[in-house]
Design an enzyme around this catalytic site. Structure first.
Site, PDB file in Angstrom:
ATOM      1  N   LEU A 111      28.198  75.069  78.643  1.00  0.00           N
ATOM      2  CA  LEU A 111      28.752  75.715  77.450  1.00  0.00           C
ATOM      3  C   LEU A 111      30.263  75.517  77.367  1.00  0.00           C
ATOM      4  O   LEU A 111      30.959  75.607  78.380  1.00  0.00           O
ATOM      5  CB  LEU A 111      28.466  77.218  77.485  1.00  0.00           C
ATOM      6  CG  LEU A 111      27.027  77.634  77.788  1.00  0.00           C
ATOM      7  CD1 LEU A 111      26.914  79.150  77.790  1.00  0.00           C
ATOM      8  CD2 LEU A 111      26.082  77.017  76.785  1.00  0.00           C
ATOM      9  N   LYS A 165      25.953  68.760  86.973  1.00  0.00           N
ATOM     10  CA  LYS A 165      26.983  69.647  86.401  1.00  0.00           C
ATOM     11  C   LYS A 165      28.388  69.183  86.799  1.00  0.00           C
ATOM     12  O   LYS A 165      29.263  68.995  85.949  1.00  0.00           O
ATOM     13  CB  LYS A 165      26.729  71.087  86.885  1.00  0.00           C
ATOM     14  CG  LYS A 165      27.865  72.048  86.646  1.00  0.00           C
ATOM     15  CD  LYS A 165      28.068  72.368  85.176  1.00  0.00           C
ATOM     16  CE  LYS A 165      29.347  73.145  84.974  1.00  0.00           C
ATOM     17  NZ  LYS A 165      29.502  73.670  83.649  1.00  0.00           N
ATOM     18  N   ASN A 169      31.326  67.359  84.177  1.00  0.00           N
ATOM     19  CA  ASN A 169      32.677  67.866  83.928  1.00  0.00           C
ATOM     20  C   ASN A 169      33.735  66.889  84.439  1.00  0.00           C
ATOM     21  O   ASN A 169      34.757  66.671  83.786  1.00  0.00           O
ATOM     22  CB  ASN A 169      32.867  69.239  84.575  1.00  0.00           C
ATOM     23  CG  ASN A 169      32.418  70.359  83.634  1.00  0.00           C
ATOM     24  OD1 ASN A 169      32.022  70.101  82.505  1.00  0.00           O
ATOM     25  ND2 ASN A 169      32.490  71.582  84.099  1.00  0.00           N
ATOM     26  N   GLY A 218      42.986  72.127  80.443  1.00  0.00           N
ATOM     27  CA  GLY A 218      43.088  73.367  81.215  1.00  0.00           C
ATOM     28  C   GLY A 218      41.758  74.086  81.175  1.00  0.00           C
ATOM     29  O   GLY A 218      40.719  73.467  80.932  1.00  0.00           O
ATOM     30  N   CYS A 221      37.095  75.637  83.773  1.00  0.00           N
ATOM     31  CA  CYS A 221      36.080  74.713  84.310  1.00  0.00           C
ATOM     32  C   CYS A 221      36.641  73.378  84.799  1.00  0.00           C
ATOM     33  O   CYS A 221      36.487  73.041  85.969  1.00  0.00           O
ATOM     34  CB  CYS A 221      35.009  74.448  83.261  1.00  0.00           C
ATOM     35  SG  CYS A 221      33.997  75.884  82.966  1.00  0.00           S
ATOM     36  N   LYS A 224      38.979  73.363  87.886  1.00  0.00           N
ATOM     37  CA  LYS A 224      38.253  73.875  89.058  1.00  0.00           C
ATOM     38  C   LYS A 224      37.150  72.904  89.499  1.00  0.00           C
ATOM     39  O   LYS A 224      37.020  72.591  90.678  1.00  0.00           O
ATOM     40  CB  LYS A 224      37.647  75.230  88.683  1.00  0.00           C
ATOM     41  CG  LYS A 224      36.566  75.741  89.603  1.00  0.00           C
ATOM     42  CD  LYS A 224      36.099  77.105  89.156  1.00  0.00           C
ATOM     43  CE  LYS A 224      34.993  77.057  88.130  1.00  0.00           C
ATOM     44  NZ  LYS A 224      33.648  76.916  88.654  1.00  0.00           N
ATOM     45  N   ARG A 288      43.329  80.808  81.626  1.00  0.00           N
ATOM     46  CA  ARG A 288      43.186  80.289  82.984  1.00  0.00           C
ATOM     47  C   ARG A 288      43.537  78.800  82.999  1.00  0.00           C
ATOM     48  O   ARG A 288      43.057  78.035  82.176  1.00  0.00           O
ATOM     49  CB  ARG A 288      41.748  80.499  83.491  1.00  0.00           C
ATOM     50  CG  ARG A 288      41.520  81.939  83.939  1.00  0.00           C
ATOM     51  CD  ARG A 288      40.101  82.175  84.361  1.00  0.00           C
ATOM     52  NE  ARG A 288      39.207  82.188  83.217  1.00  0.00           N
ATOM     53  CZ  ARG A 288      37.881  82.325  83.307  1.00  0.00           C
ATOM     54  NH1 ARG A 288      37.320  82.441  84.495  1.00  0.00           N
ATOM     55  NH2 ARG A 288      37.136  82.335  82.225  1.00  0.00           N
TER      56      ARG A 288
END
Ligand code: UDX
Length: 391
Positions: A111, A165, A169, A218, A221, A224, A288
């Site tokens: 998402l 996953k 990303n 940024g 997700c 990180k 974040r």
């Protein structure tokens, strides 16, 4: 957390996510919010674990919240854990070793913040990983829940689902860093990165998405997950060279804005710089890993005075902004400013009266557009010095 649960019980959704409040209100009678695991275990058999896995100092994912869910489960043979949280590859196997009785399925989410409800309802794919020998029926039960969405299903093993996953990303972040470097080279050689991205994106094998250059990615997700995958590779003895560069390019991209300001203003000591936008992207109040925070820190380090405005993220950013002033409107931030830096492409920034009110209020008509969002021709015609990214 208790406050959030209380807010949800009152029918208030304590997160700025378009469509979410309506969804919660529409289904209020079927939703039950609690902090007691026992109240969940009694009626439910499939338990979706959606806790956060923030980065640790080393760049690994912090799994303490996942572990506390697993600890609370006990050794039930009736329950199965469906992992939605983004976890390192190998987590499923480790949980299954600790709680052998409990079924386990990996079911990562894809998402986007600000579009989460729509992404959930219309997923590109639903990935379900189970280790077949033990859990194929569990995979079918999870798939049955999603069937009304008419999605494409990817049924696979747990480790591959976890990797899908992280790799997805990491690939999207790679695309962004790639186009940012093309933008930087375009600035040097006189090409327009928007034209380049359009021409590249028409190739089906490349595709047009995630080719928007800017001042770095940024959010909760990409930064990180990219560093978690790099760390995961490193922990298993493999140096993920490409991701090291993706991260480095992203860090440098955030800082390039300073150079652009200095080219126009010289020293930034005592200069008033307005940041337009604080959230890591529009339609969210999430700051974040937001570029705005790094920029505000660097600008203050250079001796500039920073004022910032965001339509929703002001309160969330306030603590992280140091001495910077959080303003109540874009015009307040721009009043007397030596430069405006557009950080987040909120629509209201395009609608400002740049030719009139803004031009009159700013001390120096300089705009650094970190998202290529504003109309460069219009601003230049109104007497602004305009710097975009890669054009
Ligand atoms: C991302 C993934 O898209 C989603 O699938 C995953 O589940 C979570 O991480 P999100 O972090 O909500 O979603 O935001 P996204 O819209 O992907 O943007 C992330 C960052 O990349 C933002 O800072 C955005 O400004 C930046 N970005 C995105 C670019 O700089 N250029 C682009 O072309 C696209």
């Amino acid at each position: 957390m208790a406050e959030k649960v209380e807010a949800l019980r009152r029918g208030e959704v304590p997160i700025h996510e378009p469509g979410l409040a309506e969804l919660v209100q529409r289904n209020a009678e079927r939703l039950h919010f609690t902090l007691e695991m026992r109240e969940v275990l009694e009626p439910a058999r499939l338990l979706f674990c959606c806790v956060d896995t923030p980065p640790t100092v080393s760049g690994d994912a912090d799994l303490s919240h996942v572990h506390s869910v697993v600890d609370d489960l006990g050794d039930s043979t009736e329950h199965a854990l469906v992992m939605k949280s983004t976890v390192p590859v190998g987590t499923g196997r480790a949980v299954s070793r600790r709680r052998a009785a409990i079924g386990y399925a990996a079911n990562p989410e894809f998402l986007k913040e600000g579009n989460a409800v729509d992404d959930f309802m219309r997923p590109d794919r639903v990935v379900i990983g189970v280790d077949e020998s033990a859990n194929s029926v569990l995979g079918d039960r999870v798939e049955a829940l999603y069937r009304p969405l008419e999605a494409e299903f990817v049924r696979t093993d747990v480790a591959s689902a976890e990797m899908i996953k992280l790799a997805s990303n990491a690939f999207l972040a790679t695309k962004i860093s790639f186009i940012n470097e093309i933008a930087n080279v375009s600035e040097e050689v006189g090409a327009d990165v928007a034209e380049v991205a359009r021409g590249m994106g028409l190739d089906d094998r490349i595709g047009p998405q995630f080719l928007r250059p800017g001042i770095g990615y940024g959010g909760s997700c990409f930064p990180k997950d990219v560093s978690a995958l790099k760390q995961l590779a490193g922990n298993s003895g493999y140096h993920f060279q490409l991701l090291t560069s993706v991260i480095e390019v992203n860090e440098m991209q955030k800082r390039r804005t300073i150079g652009k300001l200095q080219r126009h203003l010289g020293s930034l000591v005592g200069r008033e710089i307005a940041l337009l936008g604080l959230a890591f992207k529009p339609d969210t109040d999430d700051v974040r890993e937001a570029t705005s925070l790094v920029l505000a820190g660097r600008l203050q380090g250079e001796g500039a005075r920073v004022r910032a405005y965001d339509p929703v993220a002001g309160p969330a950013a306030r603590d992280a902004l140091g001495e910077a002033r959080v303003c109540d409107s874009a015009l307040e931030a721009l009043d007397g400013a030596d430069a405006a830096v557009l950080v987040t492409e909120w629509p209201e920034f395009a609608e400002l009266d740049w030719e009139g009110e803004v031009r009159r209020r700013m001390a120096t008509p300089l705009v650094v557009d970190g998202r290529n969002f504003l109309d460069a021709g219009r601003l230049r015609a109104a007497g602004f010095s305009y710097e975009g990214v890669g054009r």
